[in-house]
Design a protein around this motif. Structure first.
Motif, PDB file in Angstrom:
ATOM      1  N   ILE A  34      75.929  29.105  29.112  1.00 12.40           N
ATOM      2  CA  ILE A  34      77.052  29.327  30.037  1.00 12.40           C
ATOM      3  C   ILE A  34      78.351  29.233  29.258  1.00 12.40           C
ATOM      4  O   ILE A  34      78.533  28.315  28.440  1.00 12.40           O
ATOM      5  N   ASP A  36      82.429  29.079  29.897  1.00 14.22           N
ATOM      6  CA  ASP A  36      83.500  28.941  30.893  1.00 14.22           C
ATOM      7  C   ASP A  36      84.592  28.091  30.281  1.00 14.22           C
ATOM      8  O   ASP A  36      84.315  27.108  29.591  1.00 14.22           O
ATOM      9  N   THR A  41      82.451  23.074  34.551  1.00 16.05           N
ATOM     10  CA  THR A  41      81.248  23.898  34.746  1.00 16.05           C
ATOM     11  C   THR A  41      80.090  23.474  33.829  1.00 16.05           C
ATOM     12  O   THR A  41      79.009  24.053  33.913  1.00 16.05           O
ATOM     13  N   LYS A  42      80.332  22.451  32.985  1.00 13.52           N
ATOM     14  CA  LYS A  42      79.215  21.910  32.163  1.00 13.52           C
ATOM     15  C   LYS A  42      78.101  21.406  33.073  1.00 13.52           C
ATOM     16  O   LYS A  42      76.926  21.421  32.711  1.00 13.52           O
ATOM     17  N   ALA A  45      75.565  24.115  33.393  1.00 18.71           N
ATOM     18  CA  ALA A  45      74.753  24.250  32.171  1.00 18.71           C
ATOM     19  C   ALA A  45      73.707  23.134  32.115  1.00 18.71           C
ATOM     20  O   ALA A  45      72.542  23.381  31.793  1.00 18.71           O
ATOM     21  N   HIS A  52      76.683  24.925  26.784  1.00 20.19           N
ATOM     22  CA  HIS A  52      77.938  25.350  27.422  1.00 20.19           C
ATOM     23  C   HIS A  52      78.959  25.635  26.318  1.00 20.19           C
ATOM     24  O   HIS A  52      79.105  24.841  25.385  1.00 20.19           O
TER      25      HIS A  52
END
Ligand SMILES: NC(=O)c1ccc[n+]([C@@H]2O[C@H](COP(=O)([O-])OP(=O)(O)OC[C@H]3O[C@@H](n4cnc5c(N)ncnc54)[C@H](O)[C@@H]3O)[C@@H](O)[C@H]2O)c1
Length: 334
Positions: A34, A36, A41-42, A45, A52
């Motif tokens: 992922i 971002d 947003t980790k 992941a 991430h």
């Protein structure tokens, strides 16, 4: 057994998180990583046990990836899609392809030069109702299209969340415009759009747009787009198509997703068409769309979404934006 398509998700926000689950659950795909810029947003992941990264550059230095699934905000599509193309990755790019026709053509060209596949995420291309209507149109049963009305009205919560970051033409109307161009099958030549901005003025956005589109073959289109519905609208969405041909007509209506649950204090109409979660998996149009991308990419088959049509839709969006700004009709394609 077929190799899995290793897909990196670029942008794990509202729609990206749904993509992540569909890809992770797909038997012929693997969620590779992922990317971002937001460290929050980790969490996503970690949920899928993948790395991430903050940028695509870091991603490609560390991971073997076949395709990039780009779900970043509209204004970043031009840079993120070109980065993926230059890294020789196949691209799934969420709608709208870009904010301008010029940028959209640059993305198309970058994919061509780098010999990678490009599919734009026009999810309604996988909505059985819109597809069935298209088959009726293309069979000739309805005759020549004379007029078409499309509606996509959503709740104010959406305008509030995006808070002026993007026009509702890119977020909502582009879905219907892309289909409208396909159904009519003629070049749009003029756009005249007007709007109101009352309840959403606080969120730097308009409430409603009505636009009239003229086509080269004499057909006329009307677009209604709104994101000022009350937040307690049961389905959160009212969408429609009304089409009149020389031999017949067609009406497509969605006000409740075909399911109404009435409780003592509220009415619920949950999504069961676009990306519903049930039986532990995401279903609906979005899963169909990503499934198509995965299978067509692995199998070297053509995509059902036509990039030229996705670009033409941006031409109409640009015309409507200009018309709303000037208050005058705009000749398209100039
Ligand atoms: N097909 C559909 O029905 C549908 C529905 C919703 C959104 N969309 C589209 O999906 C895209 C994303 O919309 P959203 O509502 O999920 O947005 P969002 O703001 O919720 O999520 C975007 C994510 O991208 C990240 N990001 C921003 N710039 C980045 C960059 N340069 N590199 C990496 N990450 C970056 C943000 O941190 C965020 O997590 C838009 O193009 C939107 O129009 C499509």
């Amino acid at each position: 057994m077929m190799e899995k398509l290793r897909i990196a998700l670029i942008g794990a926000g509202v729609i990206g998180e749904v993509h992540a689950k569909i890809i992770a659950d797909h038997p012929l795909a693997a969620l590779a990583a992922i990317v971002d810029i937001d460290p929050k947003t980790k969490r996503i992941a970690e949920l899928y046990g993948v790395a991430h990264y903050r940028t695509q550059e870091e991603l490609y230095q560390n991971e073997a990836v076949d395709a990039a699934d780009i779900c970043t905000p509209e204004e970043t599509h031009i840079t993120e899609a070109i980065k993926a193309a230059n890294a020789k990755k196949h691209i799934f790019l969420e709608k709208p392809i870009a904010k301008t026709v010029a940028d959209a053509k640059s993305i198309q060209e970058a994919a061509k030069i780098n010999n990678v596949r490009l599919m734009i995420g026009h999810v309604l291309k996988f909505d059985p109702r819109y597809v069935a209507l298209n088959e009726a149109v293309k069979s000739g049963q309805l005759g020549e299209i004379s007029s078409i009305f499309v509606r996509r009205n959503c709740t104010q919560s959406m305008a509030k969340r995006l808070n002026g970051k993007v026009s509702f033409l890119y977020y909502l109307a582009v879905h219907d415009i892309e289909w409208m161009l396909d159904y009519v099958g003629s070049c749009p030549v003029k756009a005249y759009a007007q709007y109101s901005a009352k309840g959403n003025a606080a969120y730097h956005e308009k409430d409603t747009m009505f636009a009239v589109i003229n086509f080269e073959n004499g057909a006329i289109g009307c677009i209604e787009t709104c994101w000022a519905l009350p937040d307690n609208t049961p389905s959160g969405l009212m969408s429609a198509v009304n089409l009149v041909g020389t031999l017949g007509s067609a009406a497509l209506e969605n006000t409740n997703h075909c399911l109404t649950i009435t409780l003592q204090d509220k009415i619920l109409c949950p999504d069961i068409l676009h990306w519903p979660l049930y039986n532990g998996a995401i279903h609906g149009d979005l899963r169909e769309e990503l499934n198509h991308f995965i299978l067509a990419t692995l199998g070297g088959k053509p995509y059902l979404v036509n990039t030229d049509n996705a670009i033409a839709a941006i031409g109409v969006v640009e015309g409507c934006l200009q018309s709303m700004e000037t208050g005058h009709p705009v000749i398209l394609g100039q």
